[in-house]
Scaffold this motif. Structure first.
Motif, PDB file in Angstrom:
ATOM      1  N   GLY A 225      -9.212  -3.264  -3.576  1.00 12.35           N
ATOM      2  CA  GLY A 225      -7.833  -4.291  -3.322  1.00 12.35           C
ATOM      3  C   GLY A 225      -8.174  -4.761  -1.951  1.00 12.35           C
TER       4      GLY A 225
ATOM      5  N   ASN B  43      -2.773  -1.360  -3.476  1.00 14.60           N
ATOM      6  CA  ASN B  43      -3.870  -0.312  -3.520  1.00 14.60           C
ATOM      7  C   ASN B  43      -3.259   0.706  -2.607  1.00 14.60           C
ATOM      8  OD1 ASN B  43      -4.272  -2.247  -0.835  1.00 14.60           O
ATOM      9  ND2 ASN B  43      -5.640  -0.429  -0.527  1.00 14.60           N
TER      10      ASN B  43
ATOM     11  N   THR C 169       0.899  -1.305  -0.035  1.00 14.28           N
ATOM     12  CA  THR C 169       0.007   0.039  -0.045  1.00 14.28           C
ATOM     13  C   THR C 169       0.838   1.585  -0.087  1.00 14.28           C
ATOM     14  OG1 THR C 169      -0.149   0.017   2.373  1.00 14.28           O
ATOM     15  CG2 THR C 169      -1.962  -1.255   1.280  1.00 14.28           C
TER      16      THR C 169
ATOM     17  N   SER D 109      -8.216   2.811  -6.070  1.00 14.13           N
ATOM     18  CA  SER D 109      -7.162   3.449  -5.967  1.00 14.13           C
ATOM     19  C   SER D 109      -6.772   4.102  -7.364  1.00 14.13           C
ATOM     20  CB  SER D 109      -6.063   2.889  -5.311  1.00 14.13           C
ATOM     21  OG  SER D 109      -6.270   1.990  -4.078  1.00 14.13           O
TER      22      SER D 109
ATOM     23  N   CYS E  26      -5.734  -2.277  -7.353  1.00 18.44           N
ATOM     24  CA  CYS E  26      -7.055  -1.762  -6.956  1.00 18.44           C
ATOM     25  C   CYS E  26      -7.643  -0.649  -7.986  1.00 18.44           C
ATOM     26  CB  CYS E  26      -6.924  -1.353  -5.554  1.00 18.44           C
ATOM     27  SG  CYS E  26      -8.644  -0.621  -4.970  1.00 18.44           S
TER      28      CYS E  26
END
Length: 120
Positions: A102, A48, A13, A81, A78
């Motif tokens: 995600g 994501n 992330t 995102s 994702c």
């Protein structure tokens, strides 16, 4: 411990370039480590948040992502995102697919017996 692994979901992330490099190196290490009984097809990388920027075709690691995907590792971005950050799925490196959410995909994979690895 039985030694049986249904799969591994790697969750990335962070939008920090150093974090991304560390995470990608860890995925490569997992993929290349023969002592861990996980075939490439059982490794799913879910990206994501701000980290989706590293999945773009014009990013320095795009070729590495494509090689992982070609080897059987699933690399998923994702869509939520991507939209939040103004990216299009058309801009992703070759071999990178999308999922609507995600975090939902990470949850789904865990429900189906995948181990969870948060990187970095």
């Amino acid at each position: 411990m039985s030694g049986h692994i249904d799969g591994v979901v790697v969750h990335i992330t962070s939008g920090d370039a150093n974090d991304w490099q560390q995470a990608l190196q860890n995925v490569l290490n997992l993929h290349n480590d023969e002592s861990v009984p996980v075939s490439p097809e059982l490794i799913t990388v879910v990206v994501n948040g701000d980290a989706v920027r590293f999945l773009q075709a014009d990013e320095p690691d795009a070729d590495q992502l494509t090689r992982l995907a070609d080897a059987g590792v699933r690399v998923l971005a994702c869509s939520n995102s991507l939209a939040q950050l103004g990216y299009s799925a058309d801009e992703l490196a070759e071999g990178v697919d999308t999922v609507d959410s995600g975090v939902a995909e990470v949850t789904r994979l865990q429900w189906h017996g995948n181990g969870y690895l948060k990187l970095p």
